[in-house]
Design an enzyme around this catalytic site. Structure first.
Site, PDB file in Angstrom:
ATOM      1  N   ASP A  42      -6.590  17.559 -16.266  1.00  0.00           N
ATOM      2  CA  ASP A  42      -6.601  15.778 -16.753  1.00  0.00           C
ATOM      3  C   ASP A  42      -6.563  15.825 -17.885  1.00  0.00           C
ATOM      4  O   ASP A  42      -7.205  16.200 -18.935  1.00  0.00           O
ATOM      5  CB  ASP A  42      -8.341  15.512 -16.274  1.00  0.00           C
ATOM      6  CG  ASP A  42      -8.745  14.227 -16.608  1.00  0.00           C
ATOM      7  OD1 ASP A  42      -8.070  13.653 -17.209  1.00  0.00           O
ATOM      8  OD2 ASP A  42      -9.589  13.692 -15.903  1.00  0.00           O
ATOM      9  N   LYS A  74      -7.819   4.456 -19.802  1.00  0.00           N
ATOM     10  CA  LYS A  74      -8.120   4.748 -20.906  1.00  0.00           C
ATOM     11  C   LYS A  74      -6.734   4.607 -22.036  1.00  0.00           C
ATOM     12  O   LYS A  74      -6.194   3.494 -21.904  1.00  0.00           O
ATOM     13  CB  LYS A  74      -8.709   6.087 -20.958  1.00  0.00           C
ATOM     14  CG  LYS A  74      -9.553   6.397 -19.947  1.00  0.00           C
ATOM     15  CD  LYS A  74     -10.829   5.662 -19.979  1.00  0.00           C
ATOM     16  CE  LYS A  74     -11.808   5.984 -18.750  1.00  0.00           C
ATOM     17  NZ  LYS A  74     -12.045   7.015 -18.404  1.00  0.00           N
ATOM     18  N   TYR A 112     -15.592  15.406 -16.927  1.00  0.00           N
ATOM     19  CA  TYR A 112     -15.821  13.966 -16.918  1.00  0.00           C
ATOM     20  C   TYR A 112     -16.852  13.962 -15.671  1.00  0.00           C
ATOM     21  O   TYR A 112     -16.474  14.458 -14.602  1.00  0.00           O
ATOM     22  CB  TYR A 112     -14.726  13.119 -16.449  1.00  0.00           C
ATOM     23  CG  TYR A 112     -14.857  11.898 -16.330  1.00  0.00           C
ATOM     24  CD1 TYR A 112     -15.212  11.052 -17.426  1.00  0.00           C
ATOM     25  CD2 TYR A 112     -14.937  11.132 -14.968  1.00  0.00           C
ATOM     26  CE1 TYR A 112     -15.449   9.577 -17.057  1.00  0.00           C
ATOM     27  CE2 TYR A 112     -15.207   9.819 -14.679  1.00  0.00           C
ATOM     28  CZ  TYR A 112     -15.572   9.036 -15.822  1.00  0.00           C
ATOM     29  OH  TYR A 112     -15.733   7.678 -15.586  1.00  0.00           O
ATOM     30  N   ARG A 165       0.707  -1.234  -0.100  1.00  0.00           N
ATOM     31  CA  ARG A 165      -0.004  -0.049   0.041  1.00  0.00           C
ATOM     32  C   ARG A 165       1.006   1.394  -0.119  1.00  0.00           C
ATOM     33  O   ARG A 165       0.526   2.285  -0.432  1.00  0.00           O
ATOM     34  CB  ARG A 165      -0.949  -0.119   1.214  1.00  0.00           C
ATOM     35  CG  ARG A 165      -1.996   1.355   1.386  1.00  0.00           C
ATOM     36  CD  ARG A 165      -2.870   1.048   2.207  1.00  0.00           C
ATOM     37  NE  ARG A 165      -2.869   0.544   3.485  1.00  0.00           N
ATOM     38  CZ  ARG A 165      -2.271   0.969   4.548  1.00  0.00           C
ATOM     39  NH1 ARG A 165      -2.108   2.255   4.543  1.00  0.00           N
ATOM     40  NH2 ARG A 165      -2.212   0.241   5.585  1.00  0.00           N
TER      41      ARG A 165
HETATM   42  C1  LIG Z   1     -12.576   7.726 -17.275  1.00  0.00           C
HETATM   43  C2  LIG Z   1     -12.172   9.172 -16.818  1.00  0.00           C
HETATM   44  C3  LIG Z   1     -12.051   9.477 -15.428  1.00  0.00           C
HETATM   45  C4  LIG Z   1     -12.330   8.467 -14.348  1.00  0.00           C
HETATM   46  O1  LIG Z   1     -11.304   7.374 -14.293  1.00  0.00           O
HETATM   47  P1  LIG Z   1     -11.350   5.953 -13.735  1.00  0.00           P
HETATM   48  O2  LIG Z   1     -10.179   5.301 -14.365  1.00  0.00           O
HETATM   49  O3  LIG Z   1     -12.726   5.456 -14.287  1.00  0.00           O
HETATM   50  O4  LIG Z   1     -11.742   6.141 -12.218  1.00  0.00           O
HETATM   51  C5  LIG Z   1     -11.494  10.773 -15.132  1.00  0.00           C
HETATM   52  N1  LIG Z   1     -11.178  11.595 -16.196  1.00  0.00           N
HETATM   53  C6  LIG Z   1     -11.404  11.443 -17.540  1.00  0.00           C
HETATM   54  C7  LIG Z   1     -11.332  12.388 -18.458  1.00  0.00           C
HETATM   55  C8  LIG Z   1     -11.928  10.005 -17.752  1.00  0.00           C
HETATM   56  O5  LIG Z   1     -12.136   9.967 -19.245  1.00  0.00           O
END
Ligand SMILES: *Cc1c(COP(=O)(O)O)cnc(C)c1O
Length: 401
Positions: free
Chosen positions: A188, A213, A114, A56
């Site tokens: 992000d 992603k 998001y 962790r």
């Molecule tokens: C999917 C996504 C998230 C969240 O990510 P997870 O891995 O599903 O927790 C945050 N920001 C964007 C732009 C995303 O596409």
């Protein structure tokens, strides 16, 4: 010492060591690490010596991937960067905000984040006294004005290009306003990955990723990343929050991510090439009213995107004729592309925001963010683009019946 019994031989790890270096990063599936002596354990706990303790806190598989991500985000810059890998994109966001903000602080952000991020801000963090303020981050004068007027704003949090209309924020401008006002800037960068856009290079303080992603790219792991040039703040404040909130990434997901990263440029170039071809093709289609893609000169942020992104990203959206009913008929008619609420996989994924991701958002709020009833979002995959176009074409024909 007497020889252990058969039973005990089975229970204990038999002595092992590496003779040569594994060519590929091994998966260290262990929750803890044993010390050679109490002296070594004490030195590590007192941070006088380096060493893994408990997964962790850190794990060699996870650390290797963190270092690779940091190097990718800092590519082209002389300044070193550090990264932390978390259990998901959402945990990267929550860990960072809980590390840097406290009750009474506000975060200035945009309305078209998001969906999960908006919900985190509104449903969870506001309960702890951290207030989200929504504005249009493309309007830098207005952002500067709000930072001057409201001293509770301690962070500006943006996403560019944003979901699903691909509107873009000027990263260099935002970073400079943030620096002047003494607030932390966070972006992000999930849609672009550091291969297409490097926010740290424009002076942004923190870069967030859902590695789930494009970075992993194969839709088989969930993780997130926090990357920054503020290495000490990350190592002290953010790492402590991650360790104590338990938002660390599991080694297996890190290990899968590492495999995905090897082909990142190959995949992203193909995503970009396909998305550009599909955008152009859709723009000339009689069943389509409008296409949102930064590669098209018709996109309002085409120039900004061409300047701050090395290539267009693989995401686009388009408005089909016939509204909600046509959208539903279109989705049901697809058979090559998948209906899936994620993005960045090798396969083409299609989403109808009005009936899927934004079903619970009021129609007026949806409309204000460009999410009309006939809007379709595409995460363009790396298949042969003509196969994607053929499927969209036959589904478009059925949508107008
Ligand atoms: C999917 C996504 C998230 C969240 O990510 P997870 O891995 O599903 O927790 C945050 N920001 C964007 C732009 C995303 O596409």
């Amino acid at each position: 010492m007497s020889k252990p019994t058969f039973e005990s031989l089975c229970v204990h790890e038999h002595p092992w060591q590496l003779t040569t270096r594994p060519q590929q990063l091994p998966l260290f599936a262990t929750s803890s690490f044993a010390f050679e002596s109490i002296d070594q354990g004490m030195a590590i706990f007192q941070k006088k010596a380096e060493g893994d303790v408990y997964s962790r806190y850190g794990n060699p598989t996870v650390t290797a991937v963190e270092k690779k991500l940091a190097a990718l985000a800092a590519w082209g810059s002389d300044q070193p960067a550090s990264a932390l890998l978390t259990g998901s994109g959402m945990s990267a966001i929550s860990t960072l905000l809980c590390s840097l903000l406290k009750a009474g602080d506000s975060v200035l952000t945009q309305g078209n984040l998001y969906g999960g991020t908006t919900e985190l801000f509104v449903k969870v963090l506001s309960g702890f006294g951290i207030t989200p303020l929504f504005t249009d981050l493309r309007n830098l004068d207005a952002v500067e004005e709000q930072l001057k007027r409201n001293p509770t704003i301690r962070m500006v949090y943006g996403e560019t290009p944003s979901n699903p209309t691909l509107s873009c924020i000027d990263l260099e401008g935002l970073a400079s306003i943030g620096r002047k006002a003494g607030v932390v800037t966070v972006v992000d960068n999930t849609f672009c990955t550091p291969y297409l856009q490097r926010p740290l290079g424009y002076g942004i303080d923190y870069e967030i990723h859902s590695t789930t992603k494009y970075l992993n790219g194969h839709g088989n792991s969930i993780a997130g990343a926090i990357i920054t040039h503020r290495c000490e703040e990350l190592r002290e404040k953010v790492w402590t929050t991650m360790k104590l909130m338990g938002t660390t990434a599991p080694p297996f997901d890190a290990w899968l991510l590492n495999i995905g990263l090897k082909t990142l440029p190959l995949r992203i170039r193909k995503h970009a090439e396909n998305a550009e071809a599909i955008a152009k093709w859709l723009e000339g289609h009689p069943g389509v009213i409008h296409v949102n893609a930064t590669s098209l000169p018709s996109h309002p942020d085409h120039e900004l995107a061409s300047r701050q992104m090395d290539l267009p990203c693989g995401m686009l959206s388009f408005e089909l004729k016939g509204g909600l009913e046509a959208g539903i008929r279109f989705m049901n008619a697809l058979n090559f592309c998948s209906l899936a609420p994620t993005l960045g996989d090798t396969e083409t994924l299609v989403l109808h925001p009005a009936t899927m991701s934004h079903l619970n958002v009021e129609r007026a709020v949806r409309a204000a963010n460009g999410i009309t009833d006939g809007l379709i979002r595409l995460s363009v995959g790396i298949e042969q683009w003509e196969d994607i176009a053929a499927d969209l074409d036959q589904a478009l024909a059925k949508s107008t019946l």
